[in-house]
Design a protein around this motif. Structure first.
Motif, PDB file in Angstrom:
ATOM      1  N   GLN A   1       0.825  -1.197   0.000  1.00 12.05           N
ATOM      2  CA  GLN A   1       0.000   0.000   0.000  1.00 12.05           C
ATOM      3  C   GLN A   1       0.867   1.257   0.000  1.00 12.05           C
ATOM      4  N   ASP A   2       2.096   1.130   0.488  1.00 14.12           N
ATOM      5  CA  ASP A   2       3.003   2.269   0.548  1.00 14.12           C
ATOM      6  C   ASP A   2       4.105   2.164  -0.507  1.00 14.12           C
ATOM      7  N   THR A   3       3.772   1.573  -1.647  1.00 17.05           N
ATOM      8  CA  THR A   3       4.748   1.453  -2.720  1.00 17.05           C
ATOM      9  C   THR A   3       5.398   2.808  -2.987  1.00 17.05           C
ATOM     10  N   ALA A   4       6.701   2.806  -3.141  1.00 15.67           N
ATOM     11  CA  ALA A   4       7.442   4.058  -3.318  1.00 15.67           C
ATOM     12  C   ALA A   4       6.961   4.802  -4.547  1.00 15.67           C
ATOM     13  N   ALA A   5       6.938   6.118  -4.451  1.00 10.92           N
ATOM     14  CA  ALA A   5       6.487   6.947  -5.573  1.00 10.92           C
ATOM     15  C   ALA A   5       7.319   6.683  -6.817  1.00 10.92           C
ATOM     16  N   ALA A   6       8.585   6.351  -6.632  1.00 11.60           N
ATOM     17  CA  ALA A   6       9.452   6.078  -7.777  1.00 11.60           C
ATOM     18  C   ALA A   6       8.982   4.844  -8.541  1.00 11.60           C
ATOM     19  N   ASP A   7       8.497   3.841  -7.817  1.00  9.66           N
ATOM     20  CA  ASP A   7       8.009   2.629  -8.475  1.00  9.66           C
ATOM     21  C   ASP A   7       6.776   2.928  -9.314  1.00  9.66           C
ATOM     22  N   VAL A   8       5.871   3.721  -8.769  1.00 14.71           N
ATOM     23  CA  VAL A   8       4.668   4.093  -9.496  1.00 14.71           C
ATOM     24  C   VAL A   8       5.028   4.951 -10.700  1.00 14.71           C
ATOM     25  N   LYS A   9       5.966   5.884 -10.519  1.00 12.19           N
ATOM     26  CA  LYS A   9       6.386   6.751 -11.614  1.00 12.19           C
ATOM     27  C   LYS A   9       6.997   5.942 -12.745  1.00 12.19           C
ATOM     28  N   GLN A  10       7.738   4.884 -12.410  1.00 14.70           N
ATOM     29  CA  GLN A  10       8.355   4.050 -13.425  1.00 14.70           C
ATOM     30  C   GLN A  10       7.303   3.367 -14.280  1.00 14.70           C
ATOM     31  N   ALA A  11       6.168   3.025 -13.663  1.00 18.22           N
ATOM     32  CA  ALA A  11       5.097   2.347 -14.396  1.00 18.22           C
ATOM     33  C   ALA A  11       4.170   3.311 -15.120  1.00 18.22           C
ATOM     34  N   ALA A  12       4.372   4.620 -14.908  1.00 18.10           N
ATOM     35  CA  ALA A  12       3.408   5.601 -15.396  1.00 18.10           C
ATOM     36  C   ALA A  12       3.331   5.677 -16.916  1.00 18.10           C
ATOM     37  N   GLY A  13       4.411   5.307 -17.606  1.00 17.48           N
ATOM     38  CA  GLY A  13       4.393   5.422 -19.059  1.00 17.48           C
ATOM     39  C   GLY A  13       3.528   4.376 -19.734  1.00 17.48           C
ATOM     40  N   GLY A  14       3.440   3.191 -19.159  1.00 20.49           N
ATOM     41  CA  GLY A  14       2.688   2.112 -19.777  1.00 20.49           C
ATOM     42  C   GLY A  14       1.412   1.814 -19.020  1.00 20.49           C
ATOM     43  N   ALA A  15       0.854   0.653 -19.293  1.00 24.19           N
ATOM     44  CA  ALA A  15      -0.414   0.281 -18.680  1.00 24.19           C
ATOM     45  C   ALA A  15      -0.226  -0.104 -17.225  1.00 24.19           C
ATOM     46  N   GLY A  16      -1.044   0.477 -16.350  1.00 21.24           N
ATOM     47  CA  GLY A  16      -1.033   0.107 -14.950  1.00 21.24           C
ATOM     48  C   GLY A  16      -1.731  -1.227 -14.726  1.00 21.24           C
TER      49      GLY A  16
ATOM     50  N   LEU B   1      -9.018   8.947 -11.185  1.00 23.86           N
ATOM     51  CA  LEU B   1      -9.509   8.289  -9.975  1.00 23.86           C
ATOM     52  C   LEU B   1      -8.397   8.083  -8.949  1.00 23.86           C
ATOM     53  N   PRO B   2      -8.732   8.163  -7.652  1.00 22.35           N
ATOM     54  CA  PRO B   2      -7.729   7.978  -6.597  1.00 22.35           C
ATOM     55  C   PRO B   2      -7.474   6.500  -6.308  1.00 22.35           C
ATOM     56  N   LEU B   3      -6.886   5.802  -7.273  1.00 19.50           N
ATOM     57  CA  LEU B   3      -6.561   4.391  -7.121  1.00 19.50           C
ATOM     58  C   LEU B   3      -5.110   4.256  -6.668  1.00 19.50           C
ATOM     59  N   PRO B   4      -4.838   3.554  -5.566  1.00 18.97           N
ATOM     60  CA  PRO B   4      -3.456   3.416  -5.101  1.00 18.97           C
ATOM     61  C   PRO B   4      -2.647   2.541  -6.053  1.00 18.97           C
ATOM     62  N   ASN B   5      -1.414   2.941  -6.308  1.00 22.32           N
ATOM     63  CA  ASN B   5      -0.492   2.118  -7.098  1.00 22.32           C
ATOM     64  C   ASN B   5      -1.040   1.760  -8.471  1.00 22.32           C
ATOM     65  N   LYS B   6      -1.818   2.648  -9.075  1.00 20.98           N
ATOM     66  CA  LYS B   6      -2.526   2.294 -10.299  1.00 20.98           C
ATOM     67  C   LYS B   6      -1.639   2.296 -11.538  1.00 20.98           C
ATOM     68  N   GLY B   7      -0.457   2.895 -11.454  1.00 17.40           N
ATOM     69  CA  GLY B   7       0.410   2.962 -12.620  1.00 17.40           C
ATOM     70  C   GLY B   7      -0.125   3.913 -13.669  1.00 17.40           C
ATOM     71  N   GLY B   8       0.359   3.742 -14.914  1.00 20.94           N
ATOM     72  CA  GLY B   8       0.031   4.687 -15.968  1.00 20.94           C
ATOM     73  C   GLY B   8      -1.255   4.362 -16.698  1.00 20.94           C
ATOM     74  N   SER B   9      -1.720   5.323 -17.494  1.00 18.37           N
ATOM     75  CA  SER B   9      -2.932   5.164 -18.302  1.00 18.37           C
ATOM     76  C   SER B   9      -2.608   4.858 -19.762  1.00 18.37           C
ATOM     77  N   ASP B  10      -1.347   4.649 -20.074  1.00 23.59           N
ATOM     78  CA  ASP B  10      -0.893   4.219 -21.407  1.00 23.59           C
ATOM     79  C   ASP B  10      -1.346   5.197 -22.496  1.00 23.59           C
ATOM     80  N   TRP B  11      -1.046   6.467 -22.308  1.00 22.53           N
ATOM     81  CA  TRP B  11      -1.491   7.473 -23.267  1.00 22.53           C
ATOM     82  C   TRP B  11      -0.789   7.348 -24.614  1.00 22.53           C
ATOM     83  N   GLY B  12       0.355   6.690 -24.640  1.00 19.08           N
ATOM     84  CA  GLY B  12       1.026   6.492 -25.919  1.00 19.08           C
ATOM     85  C   GLY B  12       0.243   5.614 -26.880  1.00 19.08           C
ATOM     86  N   TYR B  13      -0.576   4.729 -26.332  1.00 18.86           N
ATOM     87  CA  TYR B  13      -1.411   3.850 -27.160  1.00 18.86           C
ATOM     88  C   TYR B  13      -2.803   4.422 -27.376  1.00 18.86           C
ATOM     89  N   ALA B  14      -3.208   5.391 -26.572  1.00 20.49           N
ATOM     90  CA  ALA B  14      -4.611   5.810 -26.481  1.00 20.49           C
ATOM     91  C   ALA B  14      -5.205   6.297 -27.796  1.00 20.49           C
TER      92      ALA B  14
END
Length: 265
Positions: free
Chosen positions: A127-142, A229-242
């Motif tokens: 639940q407390d995944t580091a912000a860096a981990d989430v940021k790393q996933a932000a570019g692709g699909a969460g 949406l306020p989803l914890p650790n949700k990762g990215g929305s994959d806007w490159g594919y959108a």
């Protein structure tokens, strides 16, 4: 049909479409759901029933386009007024966004359980995944983006775009060749059922490569909801594919309209 009828009908209908369609995906992929791992067959029939329910609800008000690609195909073949197109598009996008919010509310506990599971998001105290981990996933699909929008199994721009075009041509051509009812308010009861079965067929036959968006609003509205949406650790929305599930279906709808005009009129 008045502009308000069109907007209200498309908003309600598309919201129901996404609620039931996104809901079946959520039920199958989220932990602590009774439908977990029910499989692709359940997803395709769930989306077919979603189309069926949404179309029957919205048809009396708006004719149940529920899809900008369908609206475009109908307008290009003079089965919808161009002056009505903005109200259809606004209702479809609004409804898709609201439907995604309703999926989140219906599965709130399951989203939380899924996105705080160490096996899914990793790390001690997930639940407390580091912000860096989430940021790393932000570019692709969460890890839960598939509940909201589509994504390819193999990322190939040309193939992914062609798959969406082909699937949408089948859908829109099936709708156009059934024709509108005498009142001009959309497909009749049997036409709605046939269209829902066509959606099931497209999912079974052509859904494997990209998840068969075949509807720009269905993909873009929920993707925006995922981003907000306020989803914890949700990762990215994959806007490159959108752009692909938006442009592909619109091209498919236009192509279906052209085929209809050449071959059937």
């Amino acid at each position: 049909m008045s502009s308000s009828d069109i907007f209200i009908g498309e908003t309600i209908g598309t919201a129901v479409l996404i609620l039931l369609g996104g809901g079946v995906v959520a039920g199958i992929v989220l932990k602590r759901s009774k439908a977990l791992n029910a499989g692709w067959l359940a997803i395709t029939f769930g989306w077919g029933f979603a189309v069926l329910t949404a179309a029957y609800i919205s048809a009396p008000l708006s004719g149940a386009h529920l899809n900008p690609a369908v609206t475009l195909g109908l307008a290009l073949t003079d089965k919808a007024e161009w002056s009505d197109v903005p109200f259809y598009l606004l209702g479809e996008m609004t409804g898709a966004f609201l439907g995604a919010i309703l999926v989140w509310l219906a599965y709130l506990g399951q989203f939380h359980a899924h996105l705080t599971d160490r096996e899914i998001v990793g790390g001690p105290g997930a639940q407390d995944t580091a912000a860096a981990d989430v940021k790393q996933a932000a570019g692709g699909a969460g890890p839960v983006l598939g509940v909201f929008s589509t994504g390819p199994e193999i990322r190939n721009t040309v193939q992914n775009l062609l798959t969406e075009i082909i699937g949408t041509v089948v859908l829109v051509l099936a709708i156009l060749t059934q024709g509108l009812n005498n009142e001009g308010n959309g497909l009749g009861p049997i036409g709605v059922l046939i269209t829902a079965l066509v959606v099931v067929g497209i999912g079974l036959s052509l859904g494997g490569p990209t998840g068969y968006a075949i509807n720009p609003a269905r993909d873009l509205g929920p993707r925006i909801a995922h981003a907000l949406l306020p989803l914890p650790n949700k990762g990215g929305s994959d806007w490159g594919y959108a752009w692909i599930p938006v442009v592909g279906p619109l091209l498919g709808g236009a192509l279906a309209g052209g085929i209809y005009e050449i071959a059937f009129v």
